[in-house]
Design a protein around this motif. Structure first.
Motif, PDB file in Angstrom:
ATOM      1  N   ASP A   1       0.812  -1.162   0.078  1.00 60.15           N
ATOM      2  CA  ASP A   1      -0.203  -0.024   0.206  1.00 60.15           C
ATOM      3  C   ASP A   1       0.895   1.347   0.061  1.00 60.15           C
ATOM      4  OD1 ASP A   1      -2.360  -1.483  -0.050  1.00 60.15           O
ATOM      5  OD2 ASP A   1      -2.526  -1.323   2.268  1.00 60.15           O
ATOM      6  N   ASN A   2       0.326   2.217  -0.756  1.00 59.03           N
ATOM      7  CA  ASN A   2       1.408   3.359  -1.045  1.00 59.03           C
ATOM      8  C   ASN A   2       0.724   4.317   0.177  1.00 59.03           C
ATOM      9  OD1 ASN A   2       2.799   5.354  -1.599  1.00 59.03           O
ATOM     10  ND2 ASN A   2       1.621   6.137  -3.450  1.00 59.03           N
ATOM     11  N   GLU A   3       1.329   4.105   1.525  1.00 57.98           N
ATOM     12  CA  GLU A   3       1.014   4.955   2.742  1.00 57.98           C
ATOM     13  C   GLU A   3       2.413   5.223   3.589  1.00 57.98           C
ATOM     14  OE1 GLU A   3      -0.519   1.605   5.764  1.00 57.98           O
ATOM     15  OE2 GLU A   3      -1.949   2.361   4.060  1.00 57.98           O
TER      16      GLU A   3
ATOM     17  N   VAL B   1      11.879   2.573  -4.394  1.00 62.23           N
ATOM     18  CA  VAL B   1      10.417   2.718  -4.127  1.00 62.23           C
ATOM     19  C   VAL B   1       9.790   3.596  -5.159  1.00 62.23           C
ATOM     20  CG1 VAL B   1       8.503   3.096  -2.606  1.00 62.23           C
ATOM     21  CG2 VAL B   1      10.939   2.547  -1.887  1.00 62.23           C
TER      22      VAL B   1
ATOM     23  N   ASP C   1       5.854   4.660  -6.967  1.00 60.99           N
ATOM     24  CA  ASP C   1       4.145   4.270  -7.122  1.00 60.99           C
ATOM     25  C   ASP C   1       4.258   3.743  -8.383  1.00 60.99           C
ATOM     26  OD1 ASP C   1       1.269   4.672  -7.067  1.00 60.99           O
ATOM     27  OD2 ASP C   1       1.576   6.382  -8.568  1.00 60.99           O
TER      28      ASP C   1
ATOM     29  N   GLU D   1      -2.355   5.814  -7.458  1.00 62.33           N
ATOM     30  CA  GLU D   1      -1.484   5.856  -6.444  1.00 62.33           C
ATOM     31  C   GLU D   1      -1.697   5.419  -4.933  1.00 62.33           C
ATOM     32  OE1 GLU D   1      -0.671  10.285  -6.125  1.00 62.33           O
ATOM     33  OE2 GLU D   1      -0.224  10.384  -7.931  1.00 62.33           O
TER      34      GLU D   1
ATOM     35  N   VAL E   1      -0.829   1.680  -4.752  1.00 60.99           N
ATOM     36  CA  VAL E   1       0.206   0.623  -4.678  1.00 60.99           C
ATOM     37  C   VAL E   1       1.388   1.090  -5.097  1.00 60.99           C
ATOM     38  CG1 VAL E   1       0.921  -1.706  -5.304  1.00 60.99           C
ATOM     39  CG2 VAL E   1      -1.571  -0.973  -4.950  1.00 60.99           C
ATOM     40  N   SER E   2       2.721   0.866  -4.275  1.00 56.83           N
ATOM     41  CA  SER E   2       4.108   1.250  -4.687  1.00 56.83           C
ATOM     42  C   SER E   2       4.762  -0.343  -4.967  1.00 56.83           C
ATOM     43  CB  SER E   2       4.715   1.839  -3.741  1.00 56.83           C
ATOM     44  OG  SER E   2       4.112   3.145  -3.816  1.00 56.83           O
ATOM     45  N   ARG E   3       5.794  -0.233  -5.520  1.00 53.51           N
ATOM     46  CA  ARG E   3       6.960  -1.293  -5.873  1.00 53.51           C
ATOM     47  C   ARG E   3       7.948  -1.056  -5.029  1.00 53.51           C
ATOM     48  NH1 ARG E   3       6.817  -5.374  -9.516  1.00 53.51           N
ATOM     49  NH2 ARG E   3       5.279  -4.222 -10.967  1.00 53.51           N
TER      50      ARG E   3
END
Length: 177
Positions: free
Chosen positions: A24-26, A49, A51, A56, A58-60
């Motif tokens: 999760d992108n948080e 890292v 997005d 926006e 989810v990030s890898r």
């Protein structure tokens, strides 16, 4: 008196692994993941890292680490248990994958050293992104080995400093991992 027999210690093979982690992108997620590594004494050799979704959400995170098989398995299992983690993929085990690194390399020199720096940059397909009469900043991308080799050669002609962006990687083929 019977002689004590010391058990043979089998040295574990240390392997390099590239992990692709969807999260999760948080706020705080990266800190929790790097905290997992540092609290257990695992080294992170490279970390990137970004997005990856339009909304926006989810990030890898791409992490390169090394260790014996059992340690890598333990890292994966512990990452899988973290709440914001969607998936953990060991690209090194999955099969063929594409891995690239970006670096900026500043080289100073005049005369023959300057000409040699330009010649080497051309061979490595590094491109000058800033030039002055006294120095260059080259941009190079490719495998970590290629970037390492370029930097090593630049040491001989006037390397001043290096900034590396870390490894990014994706599995090959038509499906997402």
């Amino acid at each position: 008196m019977a002689a004590k027999i010391k058990p043979l210690l089998v040295q574990e093979v240390v392997e390099r692994h590239t992990l692709s982690i969807l999260v999760d992108n948080e706020a705080g997620v990266l800190g929790r993941i790097t905290g997992l590594f540092s609290s257990r004494g695992y080294n992170i050799e490279s970390l990137t890292v970004a997005d990856i979704t339009e909304d926006e959400a989810v990030s890898r995170i791409t992490i390169v680490t090394s260790g014996p098989r059992r340690v890598i398995d333990q890292i994966r299992a512990q990452l899988d248990r973290l709440v914001p983690v969607h998936s953990v993929t060991d690209l090194s085990e999955l099969g063929p994958f594409v891995e690239r690194e970006l670096a900026l390399v500043k080289v100073a020199g005049t005369g023959e050293k300057r000409v040699e720096a330009l010649r080497l940059a051309d061979i490595f397909r590094a491109r000058p992104v800033d030039t002055s009469t006294q120095s260059f900043v080259f941009e190079i991308s490719g495998s970590t080995t290629k970037v390492d080799q370029f930097i090593e050669l630049m040491r001989e002609v006037g390397l001043v400093e290096v900034a590396r962006g870390g490894v990014v990687a994706l599995s090959r083929g038509a499906t997402a991992q």
